[in-house]
Design a protein around this motif. Sequence first.
Motif, PDB file in Angstrom:
ATOM      1  N   GLY A   7      -8.506   5.102 -17.599  1.00 38.01           N
ATOM      2  CA  GLY A   7      -8.002   5.692 -16.376  1.00 38.01           C
ATOM      3  C   GLY A   7      -8.677   7.020 -16.135  1.00 38.01           C
ATOM      4  N   GLY A   8      -8.069   7.828 -15.305  1.00 30.25           N
ATOM      5  CA  GLY A   8      -8.669   9.099 -14.955  1.00 30.25           C
ATOM      6  C   GLY A   8      -9.714   8.915 -13.865  1.00 30.25           C
ATOM      7  N   SER A  20      -3.795   5.454 -19.229  1.00 29.25           N
ATOM      8  CA  SER A  20      -3.164   4.649 -20.259  1.00 29.25           C
ATOM      9  C   SER A  20      -3.843   4.923 -21.589  1.00 29.25           C
ATOM     10  N   CYS A  21      -3.118   4.672 -22.649  1.00 32.25           N
ATOM     11  CA  CYS A  21      -3.623   4.922 -23.991  1.00 32.25           C
ATOM     12  C   CYS A  21      -3.090   3.832 -24.895  1.00 32.25           C
ATOM     13  N   ALA A  22      -3.989   3.043 -25.441  1.00 34.34           N
ATOM     14  CA  ALA A  22      -3.602   1.942 -26.313  1.00 34.34           C
ATOM     15  C   ALA A  22      -3.874   2.318 -27.763  1.00 34.34           C
ATOM     16  N   TYR A  76       1.632   5.340 -21.137  1.00 35.15           N
ATOM     17  CA  TYR A  76       1.068   5.532 -19.808  1.00 35.15           C
ATOM     18  C   TYR A  76       1.433   6.912 -19.273  1.00 35.15           C
ATOM     19  N   LEU A  77       0.599   7.412 -18.379  1.00 31.78           N
ATOM     20  CA  LEU A  77       0.918   8.637 -17.654  1.00 31.78           C
ATOM     21  C   LEU A  77       0.569   8.400 -16.196  1.00 31.78           C
ATOM     22  N   GLN A  78       1.576   8.315 -15.375  1.00 33.33           N
ATOM     23  CA  GLN A  78       1.367   8.182 -13.938  1.00 33.33           C
ATOM     24  C   GLN A  78       1.407   9.561 -13.325  1.00 33.33           C
TER      25      GLN A  78
END
Length: 121
Positions: A7-8, A20-22, A76-78
């Motif tokens: 993202g970003g 997002s970070c998995a 996640y970061l929205q």
Amino acid sequence: VQLVESGGGLAPAGGSLPLSCAASGRTYSMGWFRQAPGKEREFVAGTTGTGGRTYYADSVKARFTISRDNAKNTVYLQMNSLKAEDTAVYYCAAARRLYINVVASTEYDLWGQGTQVTVSS
């Protein structure tokens, strides 16, 4: 365990971006930090191991939302209502311990590679 962010990118002021970070394995508390050029890394948002509690920096409260899917080991970061001052490299972080101070970067054991977020004014 490794953290892989996605993202970003570039967004206009007032716009939105998801991050997002998995994690490749089980983690507990997870958080997002950011670092702008010439500034210290700062806490953005964090969540406990179950996702039951969330924490936000005052500067992003009511604009950003952190969530997690434990089945996918993903956080996640929205980011909504973006501002120019949100421009920074955003880092995902994870802790292997159940109880930590989620706002303190030193409490985290694992870090993502960082992803650039640029907000144009």
